[in-house]
Design a protein around this motif. Structure first.
Motif, mmCIF file in Angstrom:
data_model
loop_
_atom_site.group_PDB
_atom_site.id
_atom_site.type_symbol
_atom_site.label_atom_id
_atom_site.label_comp_id
_atom_site.label_asym_id
_atom_site.label_seq_id
_atom_site.Cartn_x
_atom_site.Cartn_y
_atom_site.Cartn_z
ATOM 1 N N LEU A 326 0.912 -1.098 0.031
ATOM 2 C CA LEU A 326 0.025 0.044 -0.039
ATOM 3 C C LEU A 326 0.951 1.261 0.053
ATOM 4 C CD1 LEU A 326 -2.933 -0.864 2.627
ATOM 5 C CD2 LEU A 326 -3.040 -0.526 0.115
ATOM 6 N N ILE A 327 0.626 2.028 -0.907
ATOM 7 C CA ILE A 327 1.507 3.281 -1.207
ATOM 8 C C ILE A 327 0.687 4.544 -0.843
ATOM 9 C CG2 ILE A 327 2.648 4.831 -2.681
ATOM 10 C CD1 ILE A 327 3.973 1.915 -2.428
ATOM 11 N N GLN A 328 1.262 5.170 0.044
ATOM 12 C CA GLN A 328 0.242 6.348 0.606
ATOM 13 C C GLN A 328 0.659 7.772 -0.131
ATOM 14 O OE1 GLN A 328 -0.605 6.589 5.011
ATOM 15 N NE2 GLN A 328 1.168 5.284 5.313
ATOM 16 N N THR A 329 -0.071 8.672 -0.683
ATOM 17 C CA THR A 329 0.128 9.472 -1.436
ATOM 18 C C THR A 329 -0.726 10.681 -1.058
ATOM 19 O OG1 THR A 329 0.576 10.521 -3.243
ATOM 20 C CG2 THR A 329 -1.116 8.681 -3.308
ATOM 21 N N ARG A 330 -0.556 12.033 -1.094
ATOM 22 C CA ARG A 330 -1.655 13.082 -0.781
ATOM 23 C C ARG A 330 -2.184 13.260 -2.110
ATOM 24 N NH1 ARG A 330 2.237 17.710 1.110
ATOM 25 N NH2 ARG A 330 0.273 18.781 1.551
ATOM 26 N N THR A 331 -1.612 13.029 -3.012
ATOM 27 C CA THR A 331 -2.401 13.242 -4.639
ATOM 28 C C THR A 331 -1.972 12.280 -5.446
ATOM 29 O OG1 THR A 331 -0.461 14.560 -5.394
ATOM 30 C CG2 THR A 331 -2.215 15.668 -4.510
ATOM 31 N N VAL A 332 -2.708 11.839 -6.549
ATOM 32 C CA VAL A 332 -2.680 10.858 -7.486
ATOM 33 C C VAL A 332 -2.579 11.299 -8.861
ATOM 34 C CG1 VAL A 332 -3.406 8.631 -8.297
ATOM 35 C CG2 VAL A 332 -3.632 9.129 -5.802
ATOM 36 N N VAL A 333 -2.135 10.942 -9.687
ATOM 37 C CA VAL A 333 -2.310 11.141 -11.154
ATOM 38 C C VAL A 333 -2.190 9.886 -11.662
ATOM 39 C CG1 VAL A 333 -1.186 12.310 -13.343
ATOM 40 C CG2 VAL A 333 -0.678 13.437 -11.302
ATOM 41 N N VAL A 334 -3.275 9.739 -12.479
ATOM 42 C CA VAL A 334 -3.661 8.444 -13.275
ATOM 43 C C VAL A 334 -3.285 8.652 -14.870
ATOM 44 C CG1 VAL A 334 -5.189 6.939 -13.821
ATOM 45 C CG2 VAL A 334 -5.501 7.870 -11.659
ATOM 46 N N ALA A 335 -2.102 7.905 -15.116
ATOM 47 C CA ALA A 335 -1.677 8.071 -16.429
ATOM 48 C C ALA A 335 -1.403 6.550 -17.228
ATOM 49 C CB ALA A 335 -0.120 8.747 -16.495
ATOM 50 N N THR A 336 -2.475 5.834 -17.032
ATOM 51 C CA THR A 336 -2.169 4.467 -17.370
ATOM 52 C C THR A 336 -2.678 4.167 -18.872
ATOM 53 O OG1 THR A 336 -4.679 4.285 -16.625
ATOM 54 C CG2 THR A 336 -2.595 3.313 -15.086
ATOM 55 N N GLY A 337 -3.021 5.468 -19.420
ATOM 56 C CA GLY A 337 -3.197 5.224 -21.118
ATOM 57 C C GLY A 337 -4.192 4.259 -21.565
ATOM 58 N N SER A 338 -4.095 3.704 -22.504
ATOM 59 C CA SER A 338 -5.094 2.672 -23.138
ATOM 60 C C SER A 338 -4.230 1.574 -24.039
ATOM 61 C CB SER A 338 -6.036 3.395 -24.260
ATOM 62 O OG SER A 338 -5.277 3.964 -25.303
ATOM 63 N N ARG A 339 -4.920 0.556 -24.476
ATOM 64 C CA ARG A 339 -4.166 -0.682 -24.862
ATOM 65 C C ARG A 339 -4.732 -1.129 -26.281
ATOM 66 N NH1 ARG A 339 -7.255 -1.980 -20.806
ATOM 67 N NH2 ARG A 339 -8.910 -3.564 -21.114
ATOM 68 N N TYR A 340 -4.214 -1.483 -27.416
ATOM 69 C CA TYR A 340 -4.684 -1.780 -28.782
ATOM 70 C C TYR A 340 -5.896 -3.062 -28.313
ATOM 71 C CZ TYR A 340 -1.070 0.868 -30.972
ATOM 72 O OH TYR A 340 -0.191 1.838 -31.317
ATOM 73 N N ARG A 341 -6.889 -2.751 -28.981
ATOM 74 C CA ARG A 341 -7.830 -3.765 -28.958
ATOM 75 C C ARG A 341 -7.555 -4.796 -29.600
ATOM 76 N NH1 ARG A 341 -12.409 -0.479 -30.509
ATOM 77 N NH2 ARG A 341 -12.057 0.536 -28.505
ATOM 78 N N ARG A 342 -7.906 -6.125 -28.890
ATOM 79 C CA ARG A 342 -7.716 -7.438 -29.484
ATOM 80 C C ARG A 342 -8.745 -7.822 -30.562
ATOM 81 N NH1 ARG A 342 -4.545 -11.478 -26.936
ATOM 82 N NH2 ARG A 342 -3.916 -10.796 -24.754
ATOM 83 N N LEU A 343 -8.380 -8.574 -31.510
ATOM 84 C CA LEU A 343 -9.342 -8.953 -32.293
ATOM 85 C C LEU A 343 -10.418 -9.775 -31.981
ATOM 86 C CD1 LEU A 343 -6.918 -10.071 -35.283
ATOM 87 C CD2 LEU A 343 -8.466 -8.246 -35.467
ATOM 88 N N ASP A 344 -11.617 -9.631 -32.337
ATOM 89 C CA ASP A 344 -12.743 -10.092 -31.835
ATOM 90 C C ASP A 344 -12.972 -11.642 -32.643
ATOM 91 O OD1 ASP A 344 -15.138 -10.845 -30.301
ATOM 92 O OD2 ASP A 344 -16.421 -9.752 -31.534
ATOM 93 N N ILE A 345 -12.024 -12.413 -32.399
ATOM 94 C CA ILE A 345 -12.089 -13.638 -33.192
ATOM 95 C C ILE A 345 -11.606 -14.721 -31.999
ATOM 96 C CG2 ILE A 345 -12.039 -12.840 -35.463
ATOM 97 C CD1 ILE A 345 -8.991 -13.497 -35.473
ATOM 98 N N PRO A 346 -11.867 -15.940 -32.117
ATOM 99 C CA PRO A 346 -11.674 -16.941 -31.229
ATOM 100 C C PRO A 346 -10.000 -17.285 -31.179
ATOM 101 C CG PRO A 346 -13.262 -17.739 -32.554
ATOM 102 C CD PRO A 346 -13.182 -16.632 -33.227
#
Length: 547
Positions: A326-346
């Motif tokens: 557990l990391i304690q912090t007075r403020t947080v910056v969320v910069a987790t971005g996005s990921r490329y979408r997987r193909l919708d196939i089996p």
């Protein structure tokens, strides 16, 4: 491996002038040395910087199990490289060859000098960077990776080490006839690969990135018991920009990164429309420079650690990591971005790293030599990948769902693609199926304009389409839009609890901010992400002042 006769010796090992030496002497202590005394070795954590005042010292490196002297340092020359900033284990050893005196400057004093004296700081930092480049180029260090071109885990580990700037020796069982000797030495079966050998004696069979990070002490020097001013989750362009500006303005900064610095942009082969780089810059180069810059100002970076939740009901906030910390912090910056979408196939996941890739870098490119490849996507990342891979592949099929490239791709990339005889653009086209056993062997796609499908013997598919935000870990705390991106600013007024209005980039939780691709309605460009990350720190200061 010695570079004593190399014309670049003075670049890697510059001699301090009298004024620079004086600056270091004010923060250091002098001590005598004896022949064969070890000042530090590859097991040493957080040692100081040594300047030779008299006598000489040897820098000793290990490549593929063989020890040799990299350089002999004489009067006025100094030790150190980038581990000096991070507090990680040294990649080389240092022992006294001729008795004399050395000046020792501890890590905190060194950091203070680098932040307050531009002349000495830049001299040291440039030498540190050049030395790390040399160590990587000559595979000097504590890592040996035994793997196969046909192994997805091998590609993952190589990418992890490269993107974290950690030197390693790579031995491929498909190409090296003597590899069995190494395997026998450690009692390793071929079925165990990839195998990572750490520090010469620790053997990890198909380790996770987190296990590799622990073995190499990549997170040494990070005190997780602190209450930080700001914890930045994600080390892509926006997160690194926030780290640089936050640390340079005196904030106590921790960056938590699940893989390696650079984020999705780190896998871009060349970014040519980023301000200040008329000849372009790779995403990896940009990330490396930003990471070094953040460390120079005192930011801490925790590698191969994922944030699982943020506990936003109490203050200070607590960010829970995947190892339970557990990391304690007075403020947080969320910069987790996005990921490329997987193909919708089996069964698409079974080809990950064995024919299906989500980045086109110097590691993936050689796999495409003399082959046809397919890229799915119509944005700048797909365009950059198409141009880059066209230098390796015989054909590059660029599949786009829409009618053209104009919607999401920059004009300069479209012009390059149109001018390339190797790149074949297929609009209104989607992938229907992937064929193969344990690796990709063929692709079927459909032209939705004609209604016809085509089968191609293609073994390399690069997915660079769509964007799914990395927000599952904050879904119980922060307000998200219908696509899962984080809402900020005026869009969170309905969920806002304070009398003051939320700052731009601030989420519905006061003191928690979102920047870059993870933020709703953000511009999906590197420059925009960097701008948001740097701008965000001004609002972090205001939030801290109000606590």
């Amino acid at each position: 491996m010695s570079i004593d006769n190399n014309e670049n010796h003075s670049l890697l090992f510059p001699r301090l002038d009298a004024q620079s030496l004086q600056t270091l002497q004010r923060k250091g202590s002098v001590r005598k040395t004896t022949v064969d005394e070890v000042l530090f070795n590859r097991e040493t954590l957080q040692h100081g910087l040594f300047v030779v005042l008299s006598g000489s010292i040897d820098l000793v490196g290990v490549t593929n199990g063989h020890e040799s002297i990299i350089s002999v340092l004489a009067q006025g020359e100094f030790t150190g490289e980038l581990t000096q900033l991070s507090g990680r284990r040294s990649l080389v050893s240092c022992r006294v060859s001729t008795a004399g005196e050395v000046l020792e400057v501890d890590r905190e004093s060194l950091r203070h000098i680098m932040q307050t004296d531009a002349v000495v700081g830049n001299l040291l930092l440039n030498a540190f960077v050049q030395r790390r480049i040399y160590l990587i180029a000559n595979a000097v260090g504590d890592a040996v990776l035994i793997g196969s071109t046909h192994s997805s885990d091998t590609l993952r580990l190589r990418s992890f080490l490269v993107r974290n700037g950690h030197p390693y020796t790579y031995l491929d069982i498909d190409e090296d006839p003597d590899i069995q000797t190494v395997l026998d030495q450690f009692g390793i079966e071929v079925a165990d690969i990839p195998v990572l050998i750490c520090r010469g004696d620790v053997v990890l069979r198909a380790p996770s990135n987190a296990e590799a990070a622990v073995c190499f002490d990549l997170n040494a020097g990070v005190d997780q018991t602190n209450v930080f001013d700001v914890v930045i989750v994600g080390a892509g362009p926006s997160g690194l920009a926030a780290a640089v500006y936050g640390a340079s303005e005196g904030l106590n900064v921790l960056v938590v990164e699940s893989n390696a610095p650079g984020g999705q942009a780190g896998s871009s082969s060349r970014i040519e429309n980023y301000l200040g780089f008329p000849f372009g810059i790779s995403g990896q180069e940009l990330a490396d420079a930003a990471y070094i810059q953040a460390e120079k100002f005192g930011a801490r970076l925790s590698i191969a650690r994922s944030a699982c939740t943020v506990q936003c009901e109490q203050h200070p906030y607590r960010v829970k990591l995947d190892d339970g910390t557990l990391i304690q912090t007075r403020t947080v910056v969320v910069a987790t971005g996005s990921r490329y979408r997987r193909l919708d196939i089996p069964d698409v996941a079974r080809f990950d790293g064995n024919g299906v890739y989500y980045g086109a870098t110097q590691l993936e490119a050689p796999l495409c030599q003399g082959e046809a490849v397919v890229i799915v996507g119509g944005g700048n990342s797909a365009g950059q990948a198409a141009i880059f891979l066209s230098s390796f592949a015989t054909k590059v099929y660029l599949l786009v769902r829409g009618p053209n490239l104009k919607i999401n791709m920059s004009k300069y990339l479209i012009s390059r693609i149109e001018a390339s005889p190797t790149i074949i653009l297929k609009t209104r086209t989607t992938v229907l199926a992937l064929e193969g056993g344990d690796r990709l062997e063929g692709i079927r796609w459909m032209d939705h304009l004609t209604g016809e499908s085509e089968d191609h013997e293609v073994r390399r598919l690069f997915m660079m389409a769509g964007a799914d935000p990395n927000t599952s870990w904050v879904s119980g705390c922060l307000s998200l839009d219908t696509k899962g991106f984080i809402k900020t600013g005026t869009s969170v007024l309905a969920d806002w609890s304070l009398q003051r209005a939320p700052y731009p980039l601030e989420t519905n939780v006061p003191g928690v901010f979102a920047v870059g691709d993870v933020r709703a309605e953000s511009v999906k460009r590197v420059a925009s992400a960097v701008g948001e990350g740097s701008m965000c720190i001004q609002f972090v200061h205001r939030a801290l002042a109000n606590q």
